[in-house]
Design a protein around this motif. Structure first.
Motif, PDB file in Angstrom:
ATOM      1  N   ASN B 223       1.031  -0.772   0.182  1.00 33.51           N
ATOM      2  CA  ASN B 223      -0.022  -0.001  -0.400  1.00 33.51           C
ATOM      3  C   ASN B 223       1.053   1.232   0.386  1.00 33.51           C
ATOM      4  OD1 ASN B 223      -1.942   2.305   0.324  1.00 33.51           O
ATOM      5  ND2 ASN B 223      -1.710   1.843   2.534  1.00 33.51           N
ATOM      6  N   LEU B 233      -8.300  -0.190  -1.175  1.00 31.06           N
ATOM      7  CA  LEU B 233      -6.916   0.328  -0.102  1.00 31.06           C
ATOM      8  C   LEU B 233      -7.096   2.197   0.655  1.00 31.06           C
ATOM      9  CD1 LEU B 233      -6.190  -2.290  -1.259  1.00 31.06           C
ATOM     10  CD2 LEU B 233      -3.826  -1.033  -1.183  1.00 31.06           C
ATOM     11  N   TYR B 236      -9.827   1.890   3.327  1.00 31.00           N
ATOM     12  CA  TYR B 236      -9.984   0.996   3.765  1.00 31.00           C
ATOM     13  C   TYR B 236      -9.167   2.605   4.537  1.00 31.00           C
ATOM     14  CZ  TYR B 236      -8.743  -2.702   6.713  1.00 31.00           C
ATOM     15  OH  TYR B 236      -8.618  -3.284   8.237  1.00 31.00           O
ATOM     16  N   LEU B 237      -7.961   2.968   4.449  1.00 29.49           N
ATOM     17  CA  LEU B 237      -7.153   3.470   5.165  1.00 29.49           C
ATOM     18  C   LEU B 237      -8.112   5.138   5.872  1.00 29.49           C
ATOM     19  CD1 LEU B 237      -4.250   3.300   6.116  1.00 29.49           C
ATOM     20  CD2 LEU B 237      -3.894   4.670   4.082  1.00 29.49           C
TER      21      LEU B 237
END
Lengths: 265, 274
Positions: B223, B233, B236-237
């Motif tokens: 990532n 991603l 999610y972050l």
């Protein structure tokens, strides 16, 4: 029309399911052998930072042995994810975070003032390298070498925030190749040898066993993380939850944490 | 999908959907649609333009689209021949091969990522030689994103194309061969056009799957902004610290997926609907 009715039915179904799962009755246990105070029962749900996986699992077994009739259920993940889940209403008794900042996300939002987190352990960063140290890493400055493969935690999670702090203290700009979601993901990449170095907690280096080597560095003092623990105000099982927190802070708990590399006391 | 060319269905009184099926069908629809509705209800629409203008959002959106397109191309180049072999090849143990092909469909994506890491990682079964002999190291690169996406997406293409090939009339191939066409010419000019709708459907599914890929990507590719951080991603972050941003990113990804699927269906798949 019909679809809307069905949708409502579905929502009703799901929410009753969630309630049933969340608030199991606290039945006073009559099991013999329970310790001095009132016997405890029920399932204590503990959300804990990924870095606490080993120690808390061990303490959970000790707790269940000391209080027959209780079960300790863990969810280990990045503290920030866990905090968001708690804020979204997950039925949780105890929260142990890897940073006070993450803890305050939860306690600031709590409606009552009953939740007072207590710091039970401290952790500091260490450089983890694969066995044999293929990248010949000797200190923090090596993590700024672009030719090395480096894994760090993303700045959004506590270990990443701590990493930022140590690099700032050292006046270095790191050259990471990946920013992982939690510290265990960094450790995995080091264990597999996919990166030459990663920045993890000292406890993770110990947990990594022979697959990883740890390199201490002086700048780690700039970002000693504090692990706070709290019984949440709307804990489904507050008495058992408090007993678990007491165990974590007891001499036995401190011994377990200390053996894993945490600084206690 | 395989009904191309069949006779139109005539309605006979007393047929059609039994009323008993309507309730579970409605529940099923609600179950699939309501979560998406919830995202839209909770979206802070006023923050949308601001979020969309952020360079890192544009960067991960661009990376997502580019890598999903490349993954789809890989799926086509490798998956169509694989489907042909599965549908038409005189292959022993073909059912085993078919089962193996669909394994990535049921494998948890994170497991897929671990598997790719163990094969192609720097110390992987094959990866160590790529590294030692050619200096190629795949993890933490955009190439790894494409590989992870192709790994999880290709079964969709193979299944679609294989189904289309099975349903296609082989007599056209036989006729072409009788007329002296080579096998390659027959494949190119007769078989492939016949199954084109199946190929397109498979490619659309593969693209959508690649676009949404998360587990294998984060495990195998890592990532890093601009290199491996795709939209899922980013979502999610963002959820770690800024749930509103995560919701906005989700809406963007949702919109892109829906637009792509709708465009492909309207354009090329209308012929196979009935």
């Amino acid at each position: 029309m019909r679809i809307r009715t069905a949708a409502l039915a579905l929502v009703g179904l799901l929410s009753t399911g969630a309630c049933a799962a969340g608030t199991g009755p606290v039945v006073p246990s009559s099991a013999p052998g329970a310790s001095t105070s009132a016997p405890l029962a029920g399932t204590v749900t503990v959300f804990a930072a990924a870095s606490l996986t080993g120690t808390f699992t061990e303490l959970g077994h000790a707790f269940e042995a000391a209080h027959p009739g209780t079960t300790v259920r863990f969810s280990f993940a990045g503290s920030s994810s866990l905090a968001q889940q708690i804020l979204a209403g997950a039925p949780v008794d105890v929260f142990a975070a890897a940073s006070t900042a993450t803890m305050s996300l939860v306690t600031d939002a709590a409606s009552t003032g009953r939740a007072t987190p207590a710091v039970f352990a401290r952790n500091r960063l260490e450089i983890a390298v694969p066995a044999g140290n293929p990248g010949h890493v000797t200190g923090l400055a090596d993590l700024a070498r672009p030719e090395l493969r480096i894994a760090l935690c993303a700045p959004q999670v506590p270990c990443g925030a701590a990493a930022d702090a140590v690099f700032a203290a050292a006046g270095l700009t790191p050259a990471p190749d990946t920013l992982e979601q939690d510290v265990k993901a960094v450790l995995t990449k080091v264990e597999l040898g996919e990166v030459d170095a990663g920045l993890v907690y000292r406890t993770d280096v110990i947990a990594g066993g022979d697959a990883v080597q740890g390199i201490e560095f002086p700048q780690s003092a700039a970002a000693v993380t504090e692990d706070p623990i709290v019984v949440l105000p709307d804990a489904p099982h507050p008495e058992a939850a408090q007993a678990f927190v007491d165990l974590v802070r007891s001499p036995h708990g401190r011994a377990v944490l200390s053996a894993a590399g945490f600084e206690v006391g | 999908m395989t009904r191309a060319g069949s006779a139109p269905v005539r309605r006979v009184p007393g047929t059609g959907v039994p009323p008993l099926l309507l309730l579970p069908a409605a529940l099923g629809l609600a179950f699939l649609v309501l979560p998406v509705v919830a995202v839209l209800v909770r979206t802070p629409w006023s923050a949308l333009p601001h979020q969309l203008a952020r360079p890192e959002v544009l960067e991960s959106l661009r990376l997502s689209l580019v890598s999903a397109v490349l993954a789809t191309v890989i799926c086509l180049l490798l998956g169509v021949p694989l489907a042909w072999v599965l549908a038409r090849g005189e292959l022993r143990g073909r059912s085993l091969v078919r089962a193996l092909v669909t394994v990535p469909l049921v494998l948890p994506p994170v497991v897929g990522g671990v598997a790719l890491l163990l094969l192609l990682g720097r110390r992987g079964v094959v990866g160590q030689y790529l590294d030692a002999w050619f200096g190629i190291s795949l993890p933490f690169s955009t190439a790894a994103v494409v590989i992870a996406e192709a790994f999880v997406a290709m079964p969709f293409l193979v299944i679609s194309v294989e189904g289309a090939l099975r349903a296609a009339d082989r007599r056209y191939d036989d006729a072409a061969a009788t007329l002296g066409a080579s096998r390659w010419l027959t494949f190119r000019r007769v078989t492939l056009p016949l199954v084109a709708p199946g190929v397109t459907a498979g490619a659309a599914l593969s693209f959508a799957r690649a676009l949404g890929e998360f587990g294998a990507t984060i495990t195998f590719a890592g990532n890093f902004p601009g290199v491996t951080r795709t939209m899922p991603l980013s979502v999610y972050l963002a959820l770690e610290t800024d749930p509103d941003a995560a919701i906005v990113l989700s809406v963007v990804l949702l919109a892109v997926s829906v637009v792509v699927l709708a465009a492909l269906r309207g354009r090329w798949l209308s012929g196979v609907r009935r």
